[in-house]
Motif scaffolding. Sequence first.
Motif, PDB file in Angstrom:
ATOM      1  N   GLN A 209       0.880  -1.106  -0.046  1.00 29.67           N
ATOM      2  CA  GLN A 209       0.118   0.029   0.261  1.00 29.67           C
ATOM      3  C   GLN A 209       0.830   0.691  -0.171  1.00 29.67           C
ATOM      4  OE1 GLN A 209      -3.566  -0.457  -0.107  1.00 29.67           O
ATOM      5  NE2 GLN A 209      -2.418  -2.065  -0.518  1.00 29.67           N
ATOM      6  N   PRO A 210       0.515   3.009  -0.615  1.00 29.66           N
ATOM      7  CA  PRO A 210       1.106   3.734  -0.756  1.00 29.66           C
ATOM      8  C   PRO A 210       1.817   3.994   1.098  1.00 29.66           C
ATOM      9  CG  PRO A 210      -1.050   4.206  -1.439  1.00 29.66           C
ATOM     10  CD  PRO A 210      -1.160   3.090  -0.484  1.00 29.66           C
ATOM     11  N   SER A 211       3.280   4.165   1.274  1.00 28.26           N
ATOM     12  CA  SER A 211       3.964   4.850   1.990  1.00 28.26           C
ATOM     13  C   SER A 211       3.293   5.722   2.605  1.00 28.26           C
ATOM     14  CB  SER A 211       5.844   5.796   1.771  1.00 28.26           C
ATOM     15  OG  SER A 211       5.712   5.484   2.672  1.00 28.26           O
ATOM     16  N   THR A 212       2.789   5.932   4.053  1.00 25.99           N
ATOM     17  CA  THR A 212       2.186   6.669   5.127  1.00 25.99           C
ATOM     18  C   THR A 212       2.439   7.227   5.639  1.00 25.99           C
ATOM     19  OG1 THR A 212       2.288   5.189   7.225  1.00 25.99           O
ATOM     20  CG2 THR A 212       0.235   5.105   5.502  1.00 25.99           C
ATOM     21  N   PHE A 213       4.422   7.661   5.365  1.00 34.65           N
ATOM     22  CA  PHE A 213       5.258   8.328   6.781  1.00 34.65           C
ATOM     23  C   PHE A 213       6.448   8.436   5.872  1.00 34.65           C
ATOM     24  CE2 PHE A 213       8.251  10.167   9.994  1.00 34.65           C
ATOM     25  CZ  PHE A 213       7.869  10.668   9.998  1.00 34.65           C
ATOM     26  N   THR A 214       7.394   9.555   5.352  1.00 34.51           N
ATOM     27  CA  THR A 214       8.646  10.009   4.882  1.00 34.51           C
ATOM     28  C   THR A 214       9.278  11.183   6.153  1.00 34.51           C
ATOM     29  OG1 THR A 214      10.124   9.819   3.527  1.00 34.51           O
ATOM     30  CG2 THR A 214       8.197  11.620   3.530  1.00 34.51           C
ATOM     31  N   TRP A 215      10.708  10.971   6.174  1.00 29.28           N
ATOM     32  CA  TRP A 215      11.505  11.847   6.719  1.00 29.28           C
ATOM     33  C   TRP A 215      13.052  11.738   6.504  1.00 29.28           C
ATOM     34  CZ3 TRP A 215      15.487  10.512  10.271  1.00 29.28           C
ATOM     35  CH2 TRP A 215      15.632  11.894  11.317  1.00 29.28           C
ATOM     36  N   SER A 216      13.403  12.809   6.575  1.00 28.97           N
ATOM     37  CA  SER A 216      14.979  12.932   6.655  1.00 28.97           C
ATOM     38  C   SER A 216      15.610  13.970   7.612  1.00 28.97           C
ATOM     39  CB  SER A 216      15.603  13.516   5.634  1.00 28.97           C
ATOM     40  OG  SER A 216      14.680  14.342   4.818  1.00 28.97           O
ATOM     41  N   GLY A 217      16.520  14.266   8.146  1.00 30.71           N
ATOM     42  CA  GLY A 217      17.523  14.727   9.549  1.00 30.71           C
ATOM     43  C   GLY A 217      18.628  14.031   9.771  1.00 30.71           C
ATOM     44  N   SER A 218      18.439  13.978  11.351  1.00 34.00           N
ATOM     45  CA  SER A 218      19.331  14.052  11.922  1.00 34.00           C
ATOM     46  C   SER A 218      19.286  13.502  13.124  1.00 34.00           C
ATOM     47  CB  SER A 218      21.061  14.757  11.487  1.00 34.00           C
ATOM     48  OG  SER A 218      21.887  13.365  12.719  1.00 34.00           O
ATOM     49  N   LEU A 219      19.146  11.685  13.943  1.00 33.89           N
ATOM     50  CA  LEU A 219      18.877  11.579  15.142  1.00 33.89           C
ATOM     51  C   LEU A 219      19.648  10.533  15.570  1.00 33.89           C
ATOM     52  CD1 LEU A 219      15.920  11.516  16.919  1.00 33.89           C
ATOM     53  CD2 LEU A 219      15.673   9.665  15.840  1.00 33.89           C
ATOM     54  N   PRO A 220      20.902  11.338  16.123  1.00 30.75           N
ATOM     55  CA  PRO A 220      22.023  10.488  17.385  1.00 30.75           C
ATOM     56  C   PRO A 220      21.365   9.566  18.321  1.00 30.75           C
ATOM     57  CG  PRO A 220      21.782  12.591  18.065  1.00 30.75           C
ATOM     58  CD  PRO A 220      20.881  12.456  17.190  1.00 30.75           C
ATOM     59  N   LEU A 221      21.368   8.255  18.330  1.00 30.55           N
ATOM     60  CA  LEU A 221      21.024   6.987  19.300  1.00 30.55           C
ATOM     61  C   LEU A 221      21.851   6.772  20.371  1.00 30.55           C
ATOM     62  CD1 LEU A 221      18.824   5.042  16.791  1.00 30.55           C
ATOM     63  CD2 LEU A 221      18.437   6.593  18.013  1.00 30.55           C
ATOM     64  N   ALA A 222      22.361   7.070  21.509  1.00 34.02           N
ATOM     65  CA  ALA A 222      23.076   6.624  22.854  1.00 34.02           C
ATOM     66  C   ALA A 222      22.942   5.655  22.741  1.00 34.02           C
ATOM     67  CB  ALA A 222      22.698   7.263  24.166  1.00 34.02           C
ATOM     68  N   LEU A 223      24.347   4.962  22.634  1.00 32.88           N
ATOM     69  CA  LEU A 223      23.950   3.175  22.728  1.00 32.88           C
ATOM     70  C   LEU A 223      24.169   2.940  24.209  1.00 32.88           C
ATOM     71  CD1 LEU A 223      27.591   1.975  21.115  1.00 32.88           C
ATOM     72  CD2 LEU A 223      25.825   2.604  19.966  1.00 32.88           C
ATOM     73  N   ASP A 224      23.169   1.493  24.114  1.00 34.68           N
ATOM     74  CA  ASP A 224      22.294   1.442  25.409  1.00 34.68           C
ATOM     75  C   ASP A 224      21.067   2.098  25.825  1.00 34.68           C
ATOM     76  OD1 ASP A 224      22.851  -1.427  25.100  1.00 34.68           O
ATOM     77  OD2 ASP A 224      24.671  -0.972  25.775  1.00 34.68           O
ATOM     78  N   GLY A 225      21.172   3.406  25.178  1.00 32.69           N
ATOM     79  CA  GLY A 225      20.385   4.475  25.720  1.00 32.69           C
ATOM     80  C   GLY A 225      18.991   4.560  25.772  1.00 32.69           C
ATOM     81  N   ASP A 226      18.123   5.258  25.941  1.00 31.20           N
ATOM     82  CA  ASP A 226      16.632   5.449  25.583  1.00 31.20           C
ATOM     83  C   ASP A 226      15.992   5.315  23.851  1.00 31.20           C
ATOM     84  OD1 ASP A 226      16.067   5.851  28.355  1.00 31.20           O
ATOM     85  OD2 ASP A 226      16.373   8.060  27.968  1.00 31.20           O
ATOM     86  N   TRP A 227      15.289   4.886  23.770  1.00 37.09           N
ATOM     87  CA  TRP A 227      14.410   4.874  22.470  1.00 37.09           C
ATOM     88  C   TRP A 227      14.232   6.235  22.020  1.00 37.09           C
ATOM     89  CZ3 TRP A 227      13.380   0.756  19.707  1.00 37.09           C
ATOM     90  CH2 TRP A 227      12.643  -0.786  20.022  1.00 37.09           C
TER      91      TRP A 227
END
Length: 232
Positions: A209-227
């Motif tokens: 089915q057609p995609s419902t979302f798209t996004w671009s940017g920069s989202l750093p994630l801490a290892l073993d950190g929070d969602w």
Amino acid sequence: ELDAHDAVIAEEFQGPGHEVPPFKGQHEAKHPLLWVATDNNMVSDRGTTDVRYRLAPEQFDLHDVSREVVMDAHPWSYALAAQEMRREGKIADDAAPGSGKIPDPGRFVFVEACTALENAAVAFAVRAKDAGGVERWYDSDRGVPAFRIVRSGCFRGAVPLPASAGRADAIRFRAFARPPQAGAPAPPGSVRVTRINKVFTLGADGLPQPSTFTWSGSLPLALDGDWREVVF
């Protein structure tokens, strides 16, 4: 890899463990010969077989997209894959993670995203309301570390929702440190989400089915950190 005159100057293939070694096998004319070598259809440049498939090669630009865009260009391949899994008895409503079976493909939310990842693993989760209207998160790794993404670049993953769940309305990501190998200290790792290309489900006909979302940017994630969450 081709040169400016479309002559082959390098050949690689994705082998067991998702390694990408140079191709050193046989050719038939200009066609490299590959053998299925693992249960999840990774291939080798040598082997034996009694059955042969001859696939038509198709050139694709995989910049900022996952390799599954080849399936997107031929959407009938989704329905065919589901039919084959049903024929093989690999679809079950109560399929447990790691059992070799999956729930109905129509219950899955497919996500294509891209990361800059080094010495780490990443998982995602989608949010949807349950039958009682309560918002719940459903994790792509389903509690199994081996199901996490460990390669950099763009990937396609999917997570099953309960049959009674509503439409997905948010996605979140979490990074995990990889364990040290052979007693050596683990090298430093990092994960940064750079794109969400698609979020989609399959229709009753088994087609995307057609995609419902798209996004671009920069989202750093801490290892073993929070969602870290991105709302649609």
